[in-house]
Design a protein around this motif. Structure first.
Motif, short mmCIF file in Angstrom:
data_model
loop_
_atom_site.label_atom_id
_atom_site.label_comp_id
_atom_site.label_asym_id
_atom_site.label_seq_id
_atom_site.Cartn_x
_atom_site.Cartn_y
_atom_site.Cartn_z
N LEU A 275 -1.42 0.19 -9.37
CA LEU A 275 -0.27 0.37 -10.27
C LEU A 275 0.54 -0.92 -10.26
N VAL A 276 0.76 -1.49 -11.44
CA VAL A 276 1.47 -2.77 -11.55
C VAL A 276 2.76 -2.58 -12.34
N ALA A 277 3.86 -3.01 -11.73
CA ALA A 277 5.15 -3.09 -12.45
C ALA A 277 5.40 -4.55 -12.77
N GLU A 278 5.35 -4.89 -14.06
CA GLU A 278 5.58 -6.26 -14.51
C GLU A 278 7.05 -6.41 -14.92
N THR B 200 0.83 -1.21 0.00
CA THR B 200 0.00 0.00 0.00
C THR B 200 0.86 1.25 0.00
N SER B 201 2.17 1.07 0.19
CA SER B 201 3.08 2.21 0.21
C SER B 201 3.22 2.82 -1.18
N THR B 202 3.44 4.13 -1.24
CA THR B 202 3.67 4.80 -2.53
C THR B 202 5.00 5.53 -2.58
N ASP B 203 5.75 5.51 -1.47
CA ASP B 203 7.00 6.29 -1.44
C ASP B 203 8.21 5.51 -0.96
N ASN B 204 8.06 4.22 -0.74
CA ASN B 204 9.19 3.40 -0.28
C ASN B 204 9.96 2.88 -1.49
N MET B 205 10.81 3.75 -2.04
CA MET B 205 11.52 3.39 -3.28
C MET B 205 12.48 2.23 -3.09
N ASP B 206 13.09 2.13 -1.90
CA ASP B 206 13.99 1.01 -1.65
C ASP B 206 13.24 -0.31 -1.76
N LYS B 207 12.07 -0.36 -1.17
CA LYS B 207 11.26 -1.57 -1.21
C LYS B 207 10.88 -1.92 -2.65
N LEU C 81 3.32 9.44 -9.73
CA LEU C 81 3.64 8.09 -9.26
C LEU C 81 3.99 7.18 -10.45
N LEU C 82 3.25 7.31 -11.54
CA LEU C 82 3.57 6.53 -12.74
C LEU C 82 4.99 6.79 -13.21
N LEU C 83 5.36 8.07 -13.24
CA LEU C 83 6.70 8.45 -13.71
C LEU C 83 7.76 7.95 -12.75
N LYS C 84 7.50 8.04 -11.45
CA LYS C 84 8.48 7.63 -10.45
C LYS C 84 8.79 6.13 -10.57
N ILE C 85 7.76 5.32 -10.74
CA ILE C 85 7.99 3.87 -10.85
C ILE C 85 8.62 3.53 -12.21
N SER C 86 8.18 4.20 -13.27
CA SER C 86 8.75 3.94 -14.61
C SER C 86 10.22 4.29 -14.65
N ASN C 87 10.64 5.33 -13.92
CA ASN C 87 12.04 5.76 -13.94
C ASN C 87 12.98 4.79 -13.28
N ILE C 88 12.46 3.85 -12.50
CA ILE C 88 13.32 2.85 -11.87
C ILE C 88 14.12 2.10 -12.93
N ARG C 89 13.52 1.90 -14.09
CA ARG C 89 14.18 1.13 -15.15
C ARG C 89 15.45 1.81 -15.65
N THR C 90 15.47 3.14 -15.68
CA THR C 90 16.58 3.85 -16.32
C THR C 90 17.45 4.66 -15.38
N ASP C 91 17.15 4.66 -14.07
CA ASP C 91 17.93 5.54 -13.19
C ASP C 91 19.30 4.99 -12.85
N GLY C 92 19.59 3.75 -13.27
CA GLY C 92 20.94 3.20 -13.10
C GLY C 92 21.22 2.62 -11.74
N ASN C 93 20.24 2.58 -10.83
CA ASN C 93 20.47 1.98 -9.51
C ASN C 93 20.35 0.46 -9.56
N LYS D 130 -1.36 1.21 -15.18
CA LYS D 130 -2.36 1.64 -14.19
C LYS D 130 -3.69 0.94 -14.48
N PHE D 131 -4.34 0.42 -13.42
CA PHE D 131 -5.65 -0.22 -13.54
C PHE D 131 -6.64 0.49 -12.61
N ILE D 132 -7.83 0.77 -13.09
CA ILE D 132 -8.84 1.50 -12.33
C ILE D 132 -9.95 0.55 -11.89
N PHE D 133 -10.24 0.55 -10.57
CA PHE D 133 -11.33 -0.24 -10.01
C PHE D 133 -12.26 0.69 -9.22
#
Length: 488
Positions: free
Chosen positions: A102-105, A23-30, A70-82, A93-96
């Motif tokens: 938000l799903v990262a596959e 449920t977290s939206t800001d725990n980037m390490d996790k 939030l979409l941009l933050k998670i998408s950037n994980i791929r290219t930030d080099g960490n 993104k899926f709407i219910f």
């Protein structure tokens, strides 16, 4: 990408080796640890992993509203080099009725082990942890079976004696592996390098990438692995050669020299008056943009050929050409929006060493910096097929107000007094020129240095003492017949 019915099914099941809910939206390490673990796929299932943001452990939705940030933050994980090598992932993104999800596959990596900030994360069932030595060995062996790129192939006939092991231990490993993990690692250098993709345990030899990055003499095995700089007088290669330099050796030592050379010799700066009380400084060629273009050429070049990277400077432009055309998924139509890596392990090492900041973003920043500096946009030439060329024009702003010292216009004659005045150089510039001369001629004498740099022998003696005291140079052998050794 996962469909909505598939997501509903996943939400109704428990967490597993392939599913993590939060449920977290800001725990980037996790988030990054989960993506790293899914990429490693230590179980070898070949299944994609799913990081689901906006759901409780029991599968119920948290009522999250997914915004663009939030979409941009998670998408950037791929290219930030960490996370290295780069993860292969999609974000959706899926709407219910009860909230957004938000799903990262994440796809299993072909080049494990994958690290997040120097640590290898894996999942065994719903548990996530740092990989054990046995799990790391499994991932390393899996990468060896998936080898597709030249830099990951064994450089047959070489041993660790062909590598600068002290350089690896001092300069690279502390940056590539987390400090606590490195302290606890009691394995030999071969196994340590194998876990990073630089040693082939099957053939008991370093990889081609290791020779390029850390080899004592890379050209012995990869004949074109150097960068050739030439300064031509005029606007084509028919002109006289004003200056030339060969940047040879392993990239770990060569890249800092290239960085310094661009900053001190290529990105020359001049103040341009924009009003009575204000000046702006413009570069002949902006440092960061020029550096980025050359680093890209080194990173993406074809190391199987005997041709070097060409870094040619003319009166009105710079041309950078690397062997090897566009690679993989990249075409003239989708460049630079799509990226692919001919040398993924060399690219990863350059990121670790600090010469690549983020993946897939450099060209856009290059064009912006060139436009702001008055150079106009870089021109990319895809017509050579077996080579890739980029042209960077000289800054028009740099040439304004008569500041363009290399234009073809006739210069006003100087008075006899002014003709005798020497242009002032900073102490740092003089030291760099001394080191560069020593690299090309280790037997150079103090008298020869004084003549080349147009300075007194006492001045040269002062700088030699200063460089020696700083540990940058060292003289070996007799005073008259010894040689200079560059220590940095």
């Amino acid at each position: 990408m996962i469909t909505k019915p598939q997501l509903i099914h996943i939400l109704s099941t428990t967490e597993s080796a392939h599913v993590e809910r939060t449920t977290s939206t800001d725990n980037m390490d996790k988030f990054c640890q989960a993506i790293c673990a899914f990429s490693n796929d230590v179980s070898g299932s070949g299944k994609n992993g799913y990081l689901i943001i906006g759901a409780h452990d029991n599968g119920g939705l948290s009522g999250l509203k997914v915004d663009d940030q939030l979409l941009l933050k998670i998408s950037n994980i791929r290219t930030d080099g960490n996370i290295l090598p780069q993860p292969v992932m999609n974000v959706e993104k899926f709407i219910f009725d009860d909230g957004d999800v938000l799903v990262a596959e994440v796809q299993p990596s072909e080049f494990p082990p994958v690290r997040y900030r120097g640590r290898i994360w894996v999942r065994v069932g719903p548990r996530k942890s740092v990989a054990t030595e046995a799990e790391e060995k499994i991932l390393t062996e899996r990468r060896l079976s998936n080898i597709h790129t030249f830099d990951a192939m064994p450089c047959l006939g070489t041993t660790t004696n062909d590598l600068d092991v002290k350089l690896i231990e001092k300069e690279y490993l502390p940056k590539a592996v987390a400090e606590d993990v490195l302290t606890e690692d009691k394995r030999g250098i071969e196994e340590q390098l194998a876990s990073l993709g630089f040693y082939d345990l099957r053939y008991n030899c370093p990889t081609n990438g290791a020779i390029v990055l850390f080899g004592r003499n890379p050209e012995r095995y990869l004949h074109g692995s150097y960068i050739q700089y030439v300064r031509f007088k005029g606007k084509d290669r028919a002109g006289d050669i004003i200056n030339e330099h060969k940047f040879a050796g392993n990239l770990c030592r060569v890249l800092p020299k290239i960085d310094t050379f661009i900053e001190t010799s290529i990105a020359q700066k001049r103040p341009i008056p924009v009003s009575v009380l204000r000046e702006e400084t413009f570069s002949k060629y902006p440092y960061w943009a020029t550096r980025e273009l050359l680093m890209n050429a080194i990173m993406h070049r074809d190391y199987e050929t005997n041709a070097p990277v060409q870094f040619y400077e003319y009166d009105d432009r710079i041309e950078i050409q690397n062997p090897g055309g566009l690679y993989g998924k990249v075409t003239p139509d989708n460049f630079p929006n799509v990226s692919d890596y001919r040398n993924p392990f060399i690219a990863e090492a350059m990121k670790v060493l600090g010469y690549v900041n983020r993946f897939s973003r450099g060209v856009y920043r290059v064009q912006k910096e060139l436009m702001e500096n008055g150079n106009g946009k870089a021109v990319f030439d895809f017509s050579l097929v077996t080579a890739f060329k980029v042209i960077e024009n000289i800054s028009e702003k740099y040439l304004e107000e008569g500041f363009g010292a290399e234009t073809t216009q006739e210069k006003p004659k100087k008075s006899p007094r002014k003709a005798q005045e020497k242009p002032k150089k900073s102490p740092r510039k003089i030291e760099e020129e001394i080191v560069m001369i020593m690299e090309s001629n280790p037997q150079v004498t103090r008298k020869e240095l004084a003549k080349k740099l147009d300075r007194t022998e006492d001045s040269i003696r002062y700088y030699l003492r200063k460089l020696t005291k700083a540990g940058i140079i060292e003289h070996e052998g007799p005073t008259k017949s010894g040689k200079w050794v560059i220590k940095r």
